[in-house]
Design a protein around this motif. Structure first.
Motif, short mmCIF file in Angstrom:
data_model
loop_
_atom_site.label_atom_id
_atom_site.label_comp_id
_atom_site.label_asym_id
_atom_site.label_seq_id
_atom_site.Cartn_x
_atom_site.Cartn_y
_atom_site.Cartn_z
N LEU A 1 -29.79 120.43 -103.94
CA LEU A 1 -29.13 119.80 -102.79
C LEU A 1 -29.72 120.27 -101.46
CD1 LEU A 1 -25.44 119.85 -104.05
CD2 LEU A 1 -26.91 117.85 -103.81
N ASN A 2 -30.00 121.57 -101.35
CA ASN A 2 -30.63 122.07 -100.12
C ASN A 2 -32.03 121.49 -99.95
OD1 ASN A 2 -28.60 123.67 -98.97
ND2 ASN A 2 -29.09 125.43 -100.26
N GLY A 3 -32.78 121.43 -101.06
CA GLY A 3 -34.13 120.86 -101.01
C GLY A 3 -34.10 119.39 -100.66
N LYS B 1 -25.11 124.42 -95.30
CA LYS B 1 -24.19 124.17 -94.18
C LYS B 1 -22.74 124.44 -94.61
CE LYS B 1 -25.54 119.91 -93.01
NZ LYS B 1 -25.71 118.74 -92.13
N ASN B 2 -22.59 124.99 -95.81
CA ASN B 2 -21.30 125.31 -96.43
C ASN B 2 -20.42 124.09 -96.66
OD1 ASN B 2 -19.67 127.13 -97.75
ND2 ASN B 2 -18.44 127.58 -95.95
N SER B 3 -21.05 122.95 -96.83
CA SER B 3 -20.29 121.74 -97.17
C SER B 3 -20.02 121.73 -98.68
CB SER B 3 -21.12 120.50 -96.80
OG SER B 3 -20.59 119.36 -97.43
N ARG C 1 -9.01 129.72 -103.24
CA ARG C 1 -9.40 129.55 -101.84
C ARG C 1 -8.78 128.30 -101.22
NH1 ARG C 1 -14.21 128.91 -99.96
NH2 ARG C 1 -14.17 130.46 -98.32
N ARG C 2 -8.48 128.37 -99.92
CA ARG C 2 -7.82 127.25 -99.23
C ARG C 2 -8.81 126.26 -98.63
NH1 ARG C 2 -3.67 127.31 -101.85
NH2 ARG C 2 -2.94 125.62 -100.50
N GLN C 3 -10.02 126.71 -98.31
CA GLN C 3 -11.00 125.81 -97.66
C GLN C 3 -11.62 124.88 -98.71
OE1 GLN C 3 -10.91 129.09 -97.62
NE2 GLN C 3 -11.75 129.98 -95.74
N ASN C 4 -11.94 123.66 -98.30
CA ASN C 4 -12.68 122.76 -99.19
C ASN C 4 -14.15 122.81 -98.80
OD1 ASN C 4 -10.26 122.13 -100.31
ND2 ASN C 4 -10.06 120.13 -99.33
N ASP C 5 -14.83 123.86 -99.28
CA ASP C 5 -16.22 124.07 -98.91
C ASP C 5 -17.07 124.34 -100.15
OD1 ASP C 5 -15.47 126.64 -99.59
OD2 ASP C 5 -15.57 127.44 -97.55
N THR D 1 -15.78 127.11 -102.54
CA THR D 1 -14.64 126.68 -103.36
C THR D 1 -15.11 125.77 -104.49
OG1 THR D 1 -13.15 126.88 -101.48
CG2 THR D 1 -12.38 125.53 -103.31
N ALA D 2 -16.03 124.86 -104.17
CA ALA D 2 -16.56 123.94 -105.20
C ALA D 2 -17.24 124.73 -106.33
CB ALA D 2 -17.55 122.96 -104.57
N THR D 3 -18.02 125.77 -105.97
CA THR D 3 -18.70 126.55 -107.00
C THR D 3 -17.72 127.44 -107.78
OG1 THR D 3 -19.31 128.26 -105.39
CG2 THR D 3 -20.97 126.59 -105.87
#
Length: 262
Positions: free
Chosen positions: A142-144, A168-170, A223-227, A230-232
Motif C-alpha cells: 500500500l505504501n509503495g 499516513k496512519n490511514s 483502540r478507539r481510533q479508526n487508523d 487498529t486495522a492491523t
C-alpha cells in the motif's frame, strides 16, 4: 479460565457462522462489488473494482450508481478505454463528480492507468512489486502503491486525498477492501481471487466505522481510533481465528454492523 475459553469458542463459532451467512452471492447485488461483477475480462474487473472501491464512502446505492455511470462513460470496456483513449475522448468526463472526487481527480486516475497498463498486463503489480518476501501483511504494497500512483508529473494536490496509505496512519479501508476483492479466493462467488502474488493471510481488514464498532463491541480490538494500527491489531486478532484467511470475517463484522445494526 474455562468460562473464558467457552466464551472464546462461542465467539469463534458465532463469527464463523456470520461469515458463512453473508459470504454468498446474494451479498453482491447491493454492494459496490456488484460493479466489477458485471465484467469477465480480468483487467476490466480490476479497473471497475478499483473505481468502485475508491468511490466507497457514503450510501451504497449512490456508490454503485456513480461507478456504473463511470463505466458507461468508458463504453463498458474500461480496460480498452484506459489503454487506448485519446485526449479528445476525455472531454466527456469533465462533468463527472462523486462527492469530493471530481473530473480533475478522474483525469489523473485515467492518466495513471494508461501509463501502468502500457507497461504491465495487470494492476496487481502496482501493489505487489513493493512487497518483500517475508512481509506479514500488505503495508509495503500500500505504501509503495501510493508513491507509484503519484509518481507522474503534475499531480493535482487535491487528488492526493483519494489514495490512502499506512505511512499516513490511514486505516486504508477502501484499498484493503479492493485487495480483499482481488485476492480472496473461495467457492462462494463474491470475491474474485484473481491476484496470486498476495496471500489471503497477508490481507488487512477493511476497517470502516461499522466494522470497527462491531469489533469493539465483541472485544476483538481495544483502540478507539479508526487508523492503520487498529486495522492491523484487529487483523492480528482475526488471524488467531483463521491464519490463512482472516479477512473472511469482514463479511461477519460488516454484515452485523450494516445489515443487522448490531
Amino acid at each position: 479460565l474455562t468460562n473464558i475459553r467457552m466464551e472464546q469458542e462461542q465467539l469463534i463459532t458465532f463469527l464463523n457462522k456470520k461469515s458463512k451467512e453473508y459470504n454468498k452471492e446474494f451479498f453482491i447485488e447491493n454492494d459496490p462489488i456488484s460493479v466489477p461483477h458485471r465484467f469477465t475480462l480480468m483487467q476490466d474487473i480490476e479497473i471497475a473494482g478499483f473505481f468502485a472501491a475508491i468511490f466507497s464512502w457514503g450510501n451504497r446505492k449512490t456508490i454503485i450508481k456513480k461507478s456504473i455511470e463511470l463505466m458507461q462513460l468508458m463504453d463498458f470496456a474500461p480496460y480498452d478505454f484506459c489503454k487506448n483513449h485519446s485526449d479528445k475522448e476525455l472531454k466527456k468526463f469533465l462533468d463527472f463528480k462523486h462527492r469530493t472526487f471530481n473530473s480533475t481527480d478522474l483525469l489523473y486516475f485515467l492518466t495513471f492507468l494508461k501509463m501502468h497498463y502500457a507497461k504491465q498486463p495487470t494492476l496487481a503489480t502496482a501493489f505487489t512489486q513493493w512487497m518483500k518476501k517475508n512481509d506479514v501483511d500488505v503495508e509495503n504494497a500500500l505504501n509503495g502503491f501510493y508513491q507509484y500512483f503519484f509518481s507522474l508529473n503534475d499531480v493535482p494536490k487535491r487528488t492526493l486525498k483519494h489514495i490512502a496509505a499506512p505511512h499516513k496512519n490511514s486505516a486504508c479501508k477502501r484499498l484493503n477492501m479492493y485487495l480483499r476483492w482481488m485476492v480472496r479466493k473461495d467457492n462462494n462467488g463474491v470475491d474474485f481471487g484473481l491476484w496470486k502474488n498476495i496471500k489471503p493471510g497477508q490481507l488487512i481488514i477493511p476497517l470502516d466505522v461499522h466494522v470497527a464498532k462491531v469489533a469493539r463491541a465483541l472485544q476483538l480490538v481495544q483502540r478507539r481510533q479508526n487508523d492503520w494500527r487498529t486495522a492491523t491489531e484487529l487483523t492480528t486478532t482475526l488471524r488467531l481465528l483463521d491464519a490463512k484467511d482472516p479477512v473472511k470475517y469482514d463479511f461477519a463484522l460488516f454484515g452485523l454492523g450494516v445489515l443487522e445494526k448490531f
